[in-house]
Design a protein around this motif. Structure first.
Motif, PDB file in Angstrom:
ATOM      1  N   LEU A  96      -0.013  93.424   8.638  1.00 26.98           N
ATOM      2  CA  LEU A  96       0.463  91.889   8.210  1.00 26.98           C
ATOM      3  C   LEU A  96      -0.579  91.048   7.759  1.00 26.98           C
ATOM      4  CD1 LEU A  96       2.377  92.297  11.943  1.00 26.98           C
ATOM      5  CD2 LEU A  96       3.425  92.642   9.643  1.00 26.98           C
ATOM      6  N   GLY A  97      -0.052  89.405   7.206  1.00 30.49           N
ATOM      7  CA  GLY A  97      -0.900  88.615   7.164  1.00 30.49           C
ATOM      8  C   GLY A  97      -0.009  88.057   6.302  1.00 30.49           C
ATOM      9  N   LEU A  99      -0.269  86.289   2.329  1.00 30.18           N
ATOM     10  CA  LEU A  99      -0.516  86.428   1.195  1.00 30.18           C
ATOM     11  C   LEU A  99      -2.011  86.563  -0.062  1.00 30.18           C
ATOM     12  CD1 LEU A  99       2.662  86.724  -1.555  1.00 30.18           C
ATOM     13  CD2 LEU A  99       1.896  88.770   0.125  1.00 30.18           C
ATOM     14  N   GLU A 100      -2.434  85.475   0.841  1.00 29.66           N
ATOM     15  CA  GLU A 100      -3.766  84.904   0.387  1.00 29.66           C
ATOM     16  C   GLU A 100      -4.453  85.258   1.534  1.00 29.66           C
ATOM     17  OE1 GLU A 100      -6.346  80.193   0.576  1.00 29.66           O
ATOM     18  OE2 GLU A 100      -4.453  80.921   0.868  1.00 29.66           O
ATOM     19  N   GLN A 101      -3.820  85.502   2.900  1.00 30.30           N
ATOM     20  CA  GLN A 101      -5.011  86.910   3.747  1.00 30.30           C
ATOM     21  C   GLN A 101      -5.319  88.310   3.149  1.00 30.30           C
ATOM     22  OE1 GLN A 101      -3.435  85.295   7.298  1.00 30.30           O
ATOM     23  NE2 GLN A 101      -4.597  83.096   7.437  1.00 30.30           N
ATOM     24  N   LEU A 102      -4.166  88.638   3.207  1.00 29.46           N
ATOM     25  CA  LEU A 102      -3.175  90.007   3.222  1.00 29.46           C
ATOM     26  C   LEU A 102      -5.309  90.616   1.739  1.00 29.46           C
ATOM     27  CD1 LEU A 102      -1.737  92.064   4.142  1.00 29.46           C
ATOM     28  CD2 LEU A 102      -0.568  91.675   2.006  1.00 29.46           C
ATOM     29  N   SER A 103      -6.080  91.473   2.549  1.00 34.40           N
ATOM     30  CA  SER A 103      -6.745  92.565   1.470  1.00 34.40           C
ATOM     31  C   SER A 103      -6.222  93.266   0.701  1.00 34.40           C
ATOM     32  CB  SER A 103      -7.855  92.603   2.224  1.00 34.40           C
ATOM     33  OG  SER A 103      -7.695  93.917   3.276  1.00 34.40           O
ATOM     34  N   ASP A 104      -6.846  93.227  -0.055  1.00 33.87           N
ATOM     35  CA  ASP A 104      -6.410  94.956  -1.371  1.00 33.87           C
ATOM     36  C   ASP A 104      -6.496  96.729  -0.356  1.00 33.87           C
ATOM     37  OD1 ASP A 104      -6.246  93.111  -2.932  1.00 33.87           O
ATOM     38  OD2 ASP A 104      -7.469  94.417  -4.522  1.00 33.87           O
ATOM     39  N   GLU A 105      -7.340  96.084   0.525  1.00 34.65           N
ATOM     40  CA  GLU A 105      -7.386  96.964   1.792  1.00 34.65           C
ATOM     41  C   GLU A 105      -6.139  98.028   2.605  1.00 34.65           C
ATOM     42  OE1 GLU A 105     -11.517  96.470  -0.803  1.00 34.65           O
ATOM     43  OE2 GLU A 105     -10.036  95.111   1.208  1.00 34.65           O
ATOM     44  N   GLY A 150       4.068  86.120   6.082  1.00 33.16           N
ATOM     45  CA  GLY A 150       3.007  86.585   7.026  1.00 33.16           C
ATOM     46  C   GLY A 150       3.700  88.364   6.942  1.00 33.16           C
ATOM     47  N   TYR A 151       4.426  88.615   6.270  1.00 33.56           N
ATOM     48  CA  TYR A 151       5.263  89.648   6.316  1.00 33.56           C
ATOM     49  C   TYR A 151       5.198  90.008   4.890  1.00 33.56           C
ATOM     50  CZ  TYR A 151       5.857  88.549  11.227  1.00 33.56           C
ATOM     51  OH  TYR A 151       6.554  88.310  12.666  1.00 33.56           O
ATOM     52  N   GLY A 152       5.157  89.455   3.815  1.00 33.51           N
ATOM     53  CA  GLY A 152       5.384  90.137   2.411  1.00 33.51           C
ATOM     54  C   GLY A 152       4.616  91.625   2.533  1.00 33.51           C
TER      55      GLY A 152
END
Length: 251
Positions: A96-97, A99-105, A150-152
């Protein structure tokens, strides 16, 4: 005696929540259960619950993100029970998060634990499922949300599972293997955590469910999976089915 008596089911993420509910419901109908997950104590608890009902279960610690671990898990199930007739891909690390916050990991963990694990296990179990096999993969209605912010990442990995499932249904249906997807809302620890952390959004979520409640893991989700694996559903293949009290409109 149930028509499912004696069959063998491999269920990932069965130490708690939806996976446990499915395991208990299938065991109630005489299915032998391979209970897999990352935490042995949780797996043993599920096995204890199954044994208390007179069922048979095998706890197997398995990291679904590791290809070798999945292959070893399937081999152990076949060695213990002689085959696999039901595969339930339930385990998923939630990414969750924004797109800007979501890390590759984080996204990679969601991808490896979801679509890749589902893909690998379907292929590993394929030889054993021929003839009368049933695959139930778990997806989500997150991609149908009114607000995808936040759910992408989570929606993306779950939609990939739906696509893989549809392909399996089309490619393997003639070999006696049915593949379907369920999209459940259930009283799992993960959902409980989310609702506690996001009370206002959680209330809006509940208000958007026509039945005004979240499903129960065994009674609402597990028992439906029993139906889906039974002869009464033998012509159901390649479908995505919302178990969400009527919230999502799947088109």
């Amino acid at each position: 005696m149930s028509e499912l008596t004696g069959k063998v089911a491999l269920i990932t993420g069965a130490g708690q929540g939806v996976g446990q509910g499915i395991a208990l419901a299938l065991a109630e109908r005489g299915v032998k259960i391979a209970v897999t997950g990352r935490t042995l104590s949780k797996l043993e608890k599920t096995c204890e619950l199954i044994a208390a009902r007179g069922g048979e279960a095998l706890p197997l610690v398995c990291d679904v993100k590791a290809a070798d671990a999945l292959a070893h898990c399937v081999a152990q199930v076949v060695e213990r029970f002689g085959g696999i007739q039901i595969l339930v891909n339930n385990a998923q690390e939630v990414c969750l998060g924004s797109l800007e916050q979501l890390s590759d990991e984080t996204l990679e963990a969601g991808w490896q634990s979801g679509p890749m694990a589902t893909f690998r296990l379907m292929k590993l179990c394929y030889p054993h499922l021929k003839g009368d096999g049933c695959i139930v993969n778990l997806a989500s209605s997150a991609a149908k949300r009114w607000d995808m912010a936040g759910y992408g990442g989570y929606a993306a990995v779950k939609e990939a599972i739906r696509s893989l499932s549809r392909a399996a249904a089309c490619e393997w249906g003639q070999e006696g293997i049915r593949t379907n997807v369920i999209l459940p809302h259930a009283e799992s620890p993960g959902l409980a955590w989310w609702m506690k952390k996001n009370p206002e959004e959680a209330q809006a979520f509940l208000d958007g469910i026509p039945q005004r409640r979240v499903g129960q893991c065994e009674q609402d989700i597990g028992r439906f999976v029993v139906q889906l694996c039974s002869d009464g559903s033998r012509y159901v293949n390649g479908q995505s089915i919302g178990l969400d009290g009527g919230q999502a409109l799947l088109g």
